[in-house]
Design an enzyme around this catalytic site. Structure first.
Site, PDB file in Angstrom:
ATOM      1  N   LYS A  12       0.865  -1.237   0.073  1.00 42.39           N
ATOM      2  CA  LYS A  12      -0.009  -0.024   0.061  1.00 42.39           C
ATOM      3  C   LYS A  12       0.802   1.239  -0.079  1.00 42.39           C
ATOM      4  O   LYS A  12       2.028   1.149   0.441  1.00 42.39           O
ATOM      5  CB  LYS A  12      -0.917  -0.198   1.238  1.00 42.39           C
ATOM      6  CG  LYS A  12      -1.983  -1.122   1.060  1.00 42.39           C
ATOM      7  CD  LYS A  12      -3.020  -1.084   2.341  1.00 42.39           C
ATOM      8  CE  LYS A  12      -3.928  -2.152   2.357  1.00 42.39           C
ATOM      9  NZ  LYS A  12      -5.010  -2.062   3.595  1.00 42.39           N
ATOM     10  N   TYR A  52     -12.512  -2.564  -3.726  1.00 44.77           N
ATOM     11  CA  TYR A  52     -12.798  -2.826  -2.531  1.00 44.77           C
ATOM     12  C   TYR A  52     -14.366  -2.791  -2.047  1.00 44.77           C
ATOM     13  O   TYR A  52     -14.968  -2.370  -1.094  1.00 44.77           O
ATOM     14  CB  TYR A  52     -12.484  -1.705  -1.624  1.00 44.77           C
ATOM     15  CG  TYR A  52     -11.092  -1.854  -0.933  1.00 44.77           C
ATOM     16  CD1 TYR A  52     -10.742  -3.082  -0.116  1.00 44.77           C
ATOM     17  CD2 TYR A  52      -9.802  -0.815  -1.167  1.00 44.77           C
ATOM     18  CE1 TYR A  52      -9.622  -3.437   0.474  1.00 44.77           C
ATOM     19  CE2 TYR A  52      -8.683  -1.520  -0.462  1.00 44.77           C
ATOM     20  CZ  TYR A  52      -8.470  -2.690   0.189  1.00 44.77           C
ATOM     21  OH  TYR A  52      -7.348  -2.789   0.847  1.00 44.77           O
ATOM     22  N   ASN A 115      -1.856   0.271   7.166  1.00 45.66           N
ATOM     23  CA  ASN A 115      -1.432  -1.078   7.556  1.00 45.66           C
ATOM     24  C   ASN A 115      -0.571  -1.782   6.377  1.00 45.66           C
ATOM     25  O   ASN A 115      -0.498  -2.972   6.602  1.00 45.66           O
ATOM     26  CB  ASN A 115      -2.479  -2.083   8.001  1.00 45.66           C
ATOM     27  CG  ASN A 115      -3.423  -2.335   7.031  1.00 45.66           C
ATOM     28  OD1 ASN A 115      -3.421  -1.838   6.023  1.00 45.66           O
ATOM     29  ND2 ASN A 115      -4.402  -3.080   7.271  1.00 45.66           N
ATOM     30  N   GLU A 129      -9.284 -11.091  -7.520  1.00 48.41           N
ATOM     31  CA  GLU A 129      -8.361  -9.706  -7.432  1.00 48.41           C
ATOM     32  C   GLU A 129      -6.902  -9.974  -8.526  1.00 48.41           C
ATOM     33  O   GLU A 129      -6.693  -8.679  -8.849  1.00 48.41           O
ATOM     34  CB  GLU A 129      -7.866  -9.917  -6.085  1.00 48.41           C
ATOM     35  CG  GLU A 129      -9.130  -9.375  -5.125  1.00 48.41           C
ATOM     36  CD  GLU A 129      -8.812  -9.527  -3.723  1.00 48.41           C
ATOM     37  OE1 GLU A 129      -7.612  -9.697  -3.238  1.00 48.41           O
ATOM     38  OE2 GLU A 129      -9.609  -9.060  -2.994  1.00 48.41           O
TER      39      GLU A 129
END
Ligand code: CDP
Ligand code: MG
Length: 136
Positions: A12, A52, A115, A129
């Protein structure tokens, strides 16, 4: 019983920004996850919302999509024995505060939103995904 599986990982924006990509890749490899493909990209907020969409009713959805699209990310296809579960375990709990020692989120996560990594939560979701980021 162990099955060879593929799963999707995302490094991320918070981790890419802190130059943690190579450190995280090293941990994956050391834990017998083969990196079959990887690329650094930046996605739009619309793409993040699509990715998401299971969370669209959650209070954190808007911030989550803004965040995932806020800077470069690295998406990776990981392969290995029971890769979906093995990588979820290596990643650690969603909130880094609750993550086990030596998990990626314990080592590098800043907060529940920052995170550091994503991992597919089932084989079915792993397949969709992977398709989402690696269409061909
Ligand atoms: O990523 P993981 O599968 O562990 O957790 P999730 O429940 O699928 O949530 C997706 C992502 O939303 C998390 O990784 C967090 O970055 C974020 N999240 C958040 O910002 N606040 C929460 N209360 C729960 C999740
Ligand atoms: Mg999840």
């Amino acid at each position: 019983m162990s099955d060879v599986e593929r799963t999707l990982s995302i490094i991320k924006p918070d981790a890419v920004e802190r130059n943690l990509v190579e450190d995280i890749k090293k941990i994956l490899i050391e834990n017998n996850l083969i990196i079959k493909d990887s690329k650094k990209i930046q996605i739009t907020k619309e793409e993040a919302s699509e990715f998401y969409k299971v969370h669209q009713s959650k209070p954190f959805f808007n911030d989550l999509c803004s965040y995932l699209s806020s800077g470069p990310i690295v998406v990776l296809i990981l392969e290995g024995a029971n890769a979906v579960t093995a990588y979820r375990k290596l990643m650690g709990a969603t909130n880094p505060k609750d993550a086990d020692e030596n998990t990626i989120r314990k080592l590098y996560g800043i907060s529940i939103d920052k995170n550091s990594v994503h991992g597919s939560d089932s084989l079915k979701n792993a397949k969709s995904e992977i398709k989402f980021f690696f269409k061909n």
